[in-house]
Scaffold this active site. Structure first.
Site, PDB file in Angstrom:
ATOM      1  N   ASP A   1      -0.385   5.090   0.828  1.00  0.00           N
ATOM      2  CA  ASP A   1      -0.737   6.110   1.823  1.00  0.00           C
ATOM      3  C   ASP A   1      -0.795   5.514   3.221  1.00  0.00           C
ATOM      4  OD1 ASP A   1      -1.130   8.384   0.072  1.00  0.00           O
ATOM      5  OD2 ASP A   1      -2.765   7.191  -0.763  1.00  0.00           O
TER       6      ASP A   1
ATOM      7  N   ASP B   1       0.866  -1.174   0.000  1.00  0.00           N
ATOM      8  CA  ASP B   1       0.000   0.000   0.000  1.00  0.00           C
ATOM      9  C   ASP B   1       0.912   1.236   0.000  1.00  0.00           C
ATOM     10  OD1 ASP B   1      -2.266   1.726   0.529  1.00  0.00           O
ATOM     11  OD2 ASP B   1      -1.590   1.784   2.624  1.00  0.00           O
TER      12      ASP B   1
HETATM   13  C1  XBP Z   1      -5.535   5.910   0.448  1.00  0.00           C
HETATM   14  C2  XBP Z   1      -6.627   6.830   0.214  1.00  0.00           C
HETATM   15  C3  XBP Z   1      -6.508   7.784  -0.873  1.00  0.00           C
HETATM   16  C4  XBP Z   1      -5.925   9.112  -0.589  1.00  0.00           C
HETATM   17  C5  XBP Z   1      -6.365  10.084  -1.637  1.00  0.00           C
HETATM   18  O1  XBP Z   1      -6.045   4.657   0.868  1.00  0.00           O
HETATM   19  O2  XBP Z   1      -7.649   6.745   0.833  1.00  0.00           O
HETATM   20  O3  XBP Z   1      -7.800   8.002  -1.265  1.00  0.00           O
HETATM   21  O4  XBP Z   1      -6.366   9.565   0.673  1.00  0.00           O
HETATM   22  O5  XBP Z   1      -6.034   9.683  -2.898  1.00  0.00           O
HETATM   23  P1  XBP Z   1      -5.107   3.378   0.858  1.00  0.00           P
HETATM   24  P2  XBP Z   1      -6.742  10.339  -4.188  1.00  0.00           P
HETATM   25  O6  XBP Z   1      -3.862   3.747   1.587  1.00  0.00           O
HETATM   26  O7  XBP Z   1      -5.877   2.327   1.617  1.00  0.00           O
HETATM   27  O8  XBP Z   1      -4.873   2.987  -0.573  1.00  0.00           O
HETATM   28  O9  XBP Z   1      -7.224  11.685  -3.808  1.00  0.00           O
HETATM   29  O10 XBP Z   1      -5.669  10.387  -5.247  1.00  0.00           O
HETATM   30  O11 XBP Z   1      -7.891   9.454  -4.590  1.00  0.00           O
HETATM   31 MG    MG Z   2      -3.086   3.073   3.438  1.00  0.00          MG
END
Ligand code: XBP
Ligand code: MG
Length: 259
Positions: A11, A9
């Site tokens: 973020d 992952d």
């Molecule tokens: C990550 C997210 C993403 C970011 C925003 O979730 O929730 O939506 O916050 O990204 P994970 P965008 O780590 O579970 O993948 O604005 O580019 O959609």
């Molecule tokens: Mg995440």
């Protein structure tokens, strides 16, 4: 079955991007659009229930700003806000705004040296992944990952398993040949339903999430001079995540699953 690949992952896992990256970029996009919306650190924690930026804006309107008078073409309005947010986010990262979490760069190098295959499975926009990798590890790091599965490439975002299933399909791998790295409840629901063994590194937004399905829960991956804290699971005297530790965890997981 032997361990072949690590699936990451982005973020919250590779870097703490949510509070000081995505949240800030959303707020800047709202200012650009002349909106008086401001997502505080606390409110953003609630909004993280929904993954994906466009989906998150819609969730905000549905649950936290019902009195907002919606434009006729709400989809295009949200898409425009989200494009502006992506521009702000990538500019923030280009300014060196967000470092990788402890142990991430080291583990990626060690995995490559050990011949493990690498992939990314994230709900964030592809441009955001590129901005993070290029600005922390250099442009060549884009090639370290055999697949960068991101954003709208699958219609159903996490907690659906689709993004992990897509990455494994592209790599012709079975779940039992992989380990996944996640940081959140939505992330582990996605990996669990993709039948993946998962290592969690928590962060401030996810510390209270339910990670009972994880093979290991840590505060961070750790470095030789920065030991991790084990919050769930067992390690044999390790103080930072190494390839040997991953192979041991994977072997134990396969024994439990009887494969
Ligand atoms: C990550 C997210 C993403 C970011 C925003 O979730 O929730 O939506 O916050 O990204 P994970 P965008 O780590 O579970 O993948 O604005 O580019 O959609
Ligand atoms: Mg995440």
């Amino acid at each position: 079955m032997s361990l072949e690949a690590l699936l990451f992952d982005v973020d919250g896992t590779l870097a703490d991007t949510e509070r000081d990256g995505h949240r800030v970029a959303f707020n800047l996009a709202f200012v650009d659009a002349g909106l008086d919306w401001n997502w505080s650190v606390e409110l953003y924690g609630k909004l993280l229930k929904v993954t994906g930026g466009k989906e998150r804006i819609r969730y905000y309107l549905d649950e936290f700003n019902r009195s907002f008078s919606r434009p006729d073409n709400l989809d295009e309005f949200i898409a425009g806000l989200h494009r502006a947010k992506t521009d702000h986010y990538t500019a923030l990262l280009a300014g060196g705004g967000i470092p990788l979490r402890p142990g991430v760069e080291r583990l990626l190098h060690e995995a490559r040296a050990a011949g493990l295959r690498l992939a990314i499975a994230t709900t964030t926009t592809p441009a955001n992944v590129e901005a993070l990798l290029v600005n922390t590890l250099g442009r060549e790091s884009m090639d370290w990952f055999e697949v960068i599965a991101a954003g709208d490439i699958v219609p159903a975002k996490k907690p659906a398993p689709d993004i992990y299933l897509y990455a494994m399909q592209e790599m012709n791998l079975a779940p039992m040949q992989c380990l996944a790295f996640e940081d959140s409840a939505n992330g582990i629901k996605s990996t669990r339903d993709a039948d993946l063994a998962t290592i969690i590194t928590i962060n401030d937004y996810t510390a209270e999430d339910d990670f009972s399905d994880a093979v290991l829960v840590l505060d961070q991956l750790g470095e030789p001079n920065q030991p991790f804290h084990v919050l769930q699971g067992t390690v044999n005297g390790d103080s930072y995540v190494t390839i040997d530790l991953l192979r041991n965890l994977h072997a134990a997981y396969c024994r439990t699953a009887n494969v």
